[in-house]
Design an enzyme around this catalytic site. Sequence first.
Site, PDB file in Angstrom:
ATOM      1  N   LYS A   1       6.531 -14.997  30.590  1.00 14.88           N
ATOM      2  CA  LYS A   1       7.700 -15.544  31.278  1.00 14.88           C
ATOM      3  C   LYS A   1       7.692 -15.159  32.759  1.00 14.88           C
ATOM      4  O   LYS A   1       7.891 -16.018  33.627  1.00 14.88           O
ATOM      5  CB  LYS A   1       8.989 -15.009  30.634  1.00 14.88           C
ATOM      6  CG  LYS A   1      10.242 -15.333  31.423  1.00 14.88           C
ATOM      7  CD  LYS A   1      11.491 -14.801  30.759  1.00 14.88           C
ATOM      8  CE  LYS A   1      11.839 -13.378  31.089  1.00 14.88           C
ATOM      9  NZ  LYS A   1      12.445 -13.174  32.418  1.00 14.88           N
ATOM     10  N   ASN A   2       7.449 -13.885  33.038  1.00 14.30           N
ATOM     11  CA  ASN A   2       7.569 -13.419  34.429  1.00 14.30           C
ATOM     12  C   ASN A   2       6.407 -13.867  35.315  1.00 14.30           C
ATOM     13  O   ASN A   2       6.474 -13.733  36.536  1.00 14.30           O
ATOM     14  CB  ASN A   2       7.716 -11.898  34.477  1.00 14.30           C
ATOM     15  CG  ASN A   2       9.120 -11.465  34.061  1.00 14.30           C
ATOM     16  OD1 ASN A   2       9.994 -12.306  33.817  1.00 14.30           O
ATOM     17  ND2 ASN A   2       9.340 -10.169  33.973  1.00 14.30           N
TER      18      ASN A   2
ATOM     19  N   ARG B   1      15.850 -16.225  25.942  1.00 17.12           N
ATOM     20  CA  ARG B   1      15.429 -16.289  27.346  1.00 17.12           C
ATOM     21  C   ARG B   1      14.003 -15.769  27.504  1.00 17.12           C
ATOM     22  O   ARG B   1      13.309 -16.164  28.447  1.00 17.12           O
ATOM     23  CB  ARG B   1      16.357 -15.434  28.224  1.00 17.12           C
ATOM     24  CG  ARG B   1      17.731 -16.036  28.441  1.00 17.12           C
ATOM     25  CD  ARG B   1      18.478 -15.251  29.481  1.00 17.12           C
ATOM     26  NE  ARG B   1      17.644 -15.038  30.662  1.00 17.12           N
ATOM     27  CZ  ARG B   1      17.753 -14.018  31.494  1.00 17.12           C
ATOM     28  NH1 ARG B   1      18.685 -13.113  31.299  1.00 17.12           N
ATOM     29  NH2 ARG B   1      16.965 -13.913  32.527  1.00 17.12           N
TER      30      ARG B   1
ATOM     31  N   CYS C   1      24.467  -8.420  38.567  1.00 19.52           N
ATOM     32  CA  CYS C   1      24.010  -8.847  37.257  1.00 19.52           C
ATOM     33  C   CYS C   1      24.122  -7.688  36.301  1.00 19.52           C
ATOM     34  O   CYS C   1      24.428  -6.581  36.705  1.00 19.52           O
ATOM     35  CB  CYS C   1      22.603  -9.418  37.374  1.00 19.52           C
ATOM     36  SG  CYS C   1      21.326  -8.536  36.548  1.00 19.52           S
TER      37      CYS C   1
ATOM     38  N   ARG D   1      21.088  -5.208  42.153  1.00 21.10           N
ATOM     39  CA  ARG D   1      19.984  -6.127  42.443  1.00 21.10           C
ATOM     40  C   ARG D   1      20.158  -6.993  43.702  1.00 21.10           C
ATOM     41  O   ARG D   1      20.333  -8.215  43.611  1.00 21.10           O
ATOM     42  CB  ARG D   1      19.711  -7.017  41.231  1.00 21.10           C
ATOM     43  CG  ARG D   1      19.374  -6.225  40.003  1.00 21.10           C
ATOM     44  CD  ARG D   1      19.024  -7.089  38.823  1.00 21.10           C
ATOM     45  NE  ARG D   1      17.630  -7.521  38.856  1.00 21.10           N
ATOM     46  CZ  ARG D   1      17.039  -8.157  37.854  1.00 21.10           C
ATOM     47  NH1 ARG D   1      17.715  -8.441  36.777  1.00 21.10           N
ATOM     48  NH2 ARG D   1      15.785  -8.514  37.928  1.00 21.10           N
TER      49      ARG D   1
ATOM     50  N   ASP E   1      10.930  -3.096  31.920  1.00 17.30           N
ATOM     51  CA  ASP E   1      11.166  -4.131  30.903  1.00 17.30           C
ATOM     52  C   ASP E   1      10.769  -3.679  29.494  1.00 17.30           C
ATOM     53  O   ASP E   1      10.985  -4.421  28.535  1.00 17.30           O
ATOM     54  CB  ASP E   1      10.409  -5.417  31.263  1.00 17.30           C
ATOM     55  CG  ASP E   1      11.105  -6.188  32.375  1.00 17.30           C
ATOM     56  OD1 ASP E   1      12.233  -5.813  32.746  1.00 17.30           O
ATOM     57  OD2 ASP E   1      10.516  -7.172  32.879  1.00 17.30           O
TER      58      ASP E   1
HETATM   59  C1  UD1 Z   1      11.096  -8.600  38.172  1.00 11.06           C
HETATM   60  C2  UD1 Z   1      11.102  -9.106  36.752  1.00 11.06           C
HETATM   61  C3  UD1 Z   1      11.998  -8.230  35.881  1.00 11.06           C
HETATM   62  C4  UD1 Z   1      11.571  -6.774  36.009  1.00 11.06           C
HETATM   63  C5  UD1 Z   1      11.480  -6.337  37.462  1.00 11.06           C
HETATM   64  C6  UD1 Z   1      10.912  -4.953  37.644  1.00 11.06           C
HETATM   65  C7  UD1 Z   1      10.736 -11.508  36.981  1.00 11.06           C
HETATM   66  C8  UD1 Z   1      11.288 -12.871  36.857  1.00 11.06           C
HETATM   67  N1  UD1 Z   1      11.582 -10.472  36.744  1.00 11.06           N
HETATM   68  O1  UD1 Z   1      12.423  -8.696  38.658  1.00 11.06           O
HETATM   69  O2  UD1 Z   1      11.873  -8.676  34.532  1.00 11.06           O
HETATM   70  O3  UD1 Z   1      12.507  -5.968  35.347  1.00 11.06           O
HETATM   71  O4  UD1 Z   1      10.641  -7.254  38.204  1.00 11.06           O
HETATM   72  O5  UD1 Z   1       9.644  -4.871  37.088  1.00 11.06           O
HETATM   73  O6  UD1 Z   1       9.563 -11.315  37.242  1.00 11.06           O
HETATM   74  N2  UD1 Z   1      15.442  -4.690  45.158  1.00 11.06           N
HETATM   75  C9  UD1 Z   1      16.130  -4.524  46.340  1.00 11.06           C
HETATM   76  N3  UD1 Z   1      16.140  -5.559  47.237  1.00 11.06           N
HETATM   77  C10 UD1 Z   1      15.488  -6.726  47.016  1.00 11.06           C
HETATM   78  C11 UD1 Z   1      14.777  -6.884  45.806  1.00 11.06           C
HETATM   79  C12 UD1 Z   1      14.766  -5.840  44.896  1.00 11.06           C
HETATM   80  O7  UD1 Z   1      16.718  -3.471  46.569  1.00 11.06           O
HETATM   81  O8  UD1 Z   1      15.534  -7.625  47.861  1.00 11.06           O
HETATM   82  C13 UD1 Z   1      15.401  -3.587  44.172  1.00 11.06           C
HETATM   83  C14 UD1 Z   1      16.003  -3.961  42.816  1.00 11.06           C
HETATM   84  O9  UD1 Z   1      17.399  -3.822  42.814  1.00 11.06           O
HETATM   85  C15 UD1 Z   1      15.302  -2.980  41.911  1.00 11.06           C
HETATM   86  C16 UD1 Z   1      13.907  -2.848  42.535  1.00 11.06           C
HETATM   87  O10 UD1 Z   1      14.047  -3.323  43.866  1.00 11.06           O
HETATM   88  O11 UD1 Z   1      15.936  -1.734  41.948  1.00 11.06           O
HETATM   89  C17 UD1 Z   1      12.810  -3.627  41.852  1.00 11.06           C
HETATM   90  O12 UD1 Z   1      13.238  -4.952  41.631  1.00 11.06           O
HETATM   91  P1  UD1 Z   1      12.239  -6.197  41.681  1.00 11.06           P
HETATM   92  O13 UD1 Z   1      10.843  -5.690  41.502  1.00 11.06           O
HETATM   93  O14 UD1 Z   1      12.534  -6.999  42.886  1.00 11.06           O
HETATM   94  O15 UD1 Z   1      12.673  -6.997  40.392  1.00 11.06           O
HETATM   95  P2  UD1 Z   1      12.731  -8.560  40.224  1.00 11.06           P
HETATM   96  O16 UD1 Z   1      11.638  -9.209  40.989  1.00 11.06           O
HETATM   97  O17 UD1 Z   1      14.125  -9.028  40.421  1.00 11.06           O
END
Ligand code: UD1
Length: 427
Positions: free
Chosen positions: A22-23, A406, A124, A129, A314
């Site tokens: 999925k990811n 999902r 969320c 996030r 995850d």
């Molecule tokens: C992706 C995965 C999710 C997984 C996560 C961490 C997908 C669709 N989802 O989510 O299943 O749990 O990686 O492996 O691939 N952060 C910020 N600012 C930003 C972006 C992120 O502070 O602009 C923080 C987040 O709050 C979190 C950390 O960075 O604490 C890591 O998040 P991130 O790696 O961005 O997760 P996602 O890409 O949303």
Amino acid sequence: MEKLVIRGGKRLEGTIPVSGAKNAALPLMCAPLLTEEPVTLENLPRLADINTLADLLNHMGVAITIAAGQGGRIRGRSLTFSAAEINDTVAPYDFVRKMRASIIVLGPLVARAGEAIVSLPGGCAIGNRPIDLHLKALAALGAEIDLEEGYVRASAPRGLTGGLIRFPFASVGATENALMAATLAKGTTTIENAAREPEIVDLAKCLNAMGAKITGAGHETITIEGVDRLHGCTHTVMPDRIEAGSYAVAALMTGGDVFLEGAVAHDMGAILDKLREAGAIVEEKADGVRVKAGAGGIKGFNIVTQPFPGFPTDMQAQFMALATVADGASIITEAIFENRFMHVPELCRLGADITVTGASATVRGVQKLKSAPVMATDLRASMGLALAGLVASGETTVNRLYHLDRGYERLEEKLRGVGADVDRVPG
Ligand code: UD1
């Protein structure tokens, strides 16, 4: 609302085919926005999140058709995405609200169309996030960013320009957005402190097959030499390491022996190491991974979630379910997301002994879990509860099955195929 009814106590044995990730699939589905030529993605999982993103892409003018010549060689769906023209650069709130990953359209849209207007995802169920890193990355490539009425507008009418993107910490989604945006930027882009997840490597592979010039994906520094245009390609989505890991936990918890067909051990290092530590016998094979329970039962373990190659957040809820029936105590620390312990009170309702202090949970293994109706507000937390149900005595009901839909394709079918007593029933 459908629910999952599990009558626990069955030993799982047999083969579970692993679906496309999925990811990986979600960002890959955004890559076709970068070209007017059709891009075919094979091995897409049949999941609610995939349908949500397909609806959003459709809304923007991407034509999605079932790919021709699918002869059963590859499992999953093959779809062709054709963004000959982009006729809407807005990702409305209704789509983004349903699925936060919709934010990954931002980079490719602004690179191709010079503008993207995407609803802010808002908070969320697993913490705050923010998307600041996504926005900083695009700003570093020359996009102008404005926030208005709950929407972010990124514009670069004369195109993006390559630059240095230095992330303060690794973000999977922000790295994917930056990667896609930089493919069409003028000049060279360097991403420092990039996320190293296998899904990033899969995305870069597809983009390179489309004519992009990306090196270093899977490492901390990624270099992208911008090109004028990208073309179509056919790409096969990588196997889902989190789905595979979840069923691996099920095998160990139930004292079982399961072959995860198609799982790639190389992408699952930290997960497989932890399974071995907890007492599993893991065999890494060319066509999958076999996980069986060792003779010594389940042993307690400690986990700290980390970006890849560390232990994935995850998989945290599923390993917490495992810890509830282990010998001794386990300490599980969630270091990526705040508030990702929603499964704790529900596991306790099944008889688990868990104490949370800040970002750490101490789990003392119990002899037996007992069934109860449970529910979770998040995909992986729901899987943790389903796993607990597989070993609980009596009949456990996991409500809000749509969370599992999902991220887990044909969940009850796959579990039944290895001997679980599981049913999907109307709510
Ligand atoms: C992706 C995965 C999710 C997984 C996560 C961490 C997908 C669709 N989802 O989510 O299943 O749990 O990686 O492996 O691939 N952060 C910020 N600012 C930003 C972006 C992120 O502070 O602009 C923080 C987040 O709050 C979190 C950390 O960075 O604490 C890591 O998040 P991130 O790696 O961005 O997760 P996602 O890409 O949303």
